[in-house]
Write an enzyme that holds these catalytic residues in place. Sequence first.
Site, short mmCIF file in Angstrom:
data_model
loop_
_atom_site.label_atom_id
_atom_site.label_comp_id
_atom_site.label_asym_id
_atom_site.label_seq_id
_atom_site.Cartn_x
_atom_site.Cartn_y
_atom_site.Cartn_z
N CYS A 106 -0.85 9.93 6.98
CA CYS A 106 0.38 9.48 7.53
C CYS A 106 0.08 9.71 9.10
O CYS A 106 0.55 9.02 10.23
CB CYS A 106 1.59 10.42 7.18
SG CYS A 106 1.85 10.18 5.41
N CYS A 149 0.76 -1.18 -0.05
CA CYS A 149 0.07 0.10 0.09
C CYS A 149 0.87 1.07 0.08
O CYS A 149 0.38 2.23 0.02
CB CYS A 149 -0.76 0.04 1.03
SG CYS A 149 -2.05 -1.27 1.11
#
Length: 284
Positions: free
Chosen positions: A105, A35
């Site tokens: 993130c 991913c």
Amino acid sequence: MWEYTDKVMDHFLNPRNVGEIEHPDGVGEVGSLACGDALKLTFKLDQNHRIKDVKFKTFGCASAIASSSALTELIKGKTLEEAAMITNKEIAEFLGGLPEQKMHCSVMGREALEAAIENYRTGGKKKHELEGNVVCTCFGVTDKEIERVIRENDLTTVDQVTNYTKAGGGCGGCKGEIEKIIERVRGEKVTHEVLGPPAKGKKLTNIQKIQLVQQTIDEQIRPALRADGGDIELIDIEGNKVIVAFRGMCAGCRTAEFTLKDVVEAKLREFVTADIFVEEYKEP
Ligand code: FES
């Protein structure tokens, strides 16, 4: 080229706490190389059950490295209960902000921490367990994860959800489902906003206060406690005194009376009224 703050650049170029702790108390892993990014977090506690040391290893972009580095700085010295309260928003804020397209993130960092705490609590899997039903098969993102980022970050569009979770960023086949989830969550929110606190200076009615306390517990406090194997129950409200009971892991925690009570009180003061105070319910 992304617009990064100086702090993001600093944590990217000089990441703190990189590596892996030998014989850690907790290990959490999220993401996958397929991913595009992956993160492994390990921590060690001191004798007071505070995070003495924490390290990370990541495969990812500048913001993944900076977010992981920021997370380790944020949780060092905290109890696990305190660390579990950290949201992806706080990680981004610590860095002076992240580009919207890179917010996933900061979510990854929070999920790695949850997995590591879970691993410590149960000795179970180090891998982040998917809660809920998978909505985006390209990136393995569930409805629960999507609901959570919408609530915590006040998201309103499918593109925003993609930025925060990656869901919808592959084949795009899940976008319709994401839209429905946004509508559902925003629908709840509209109802809540109607019940929300009155303008500054106006007194809350008892009904408004009870609804706001319950809403704050449900949305701002309970998710973090559950991630840590605990829970909270609203027992009663007497004037400005809110009586709550901690359940599960939280009930057995030696520091529950001091740490969690303070955290709950701070959240209620922020979202309900500044003169509220919290008392922990003792079984008769
Ligand atoms: S199923 Fe979500 S992007 Fe493909």
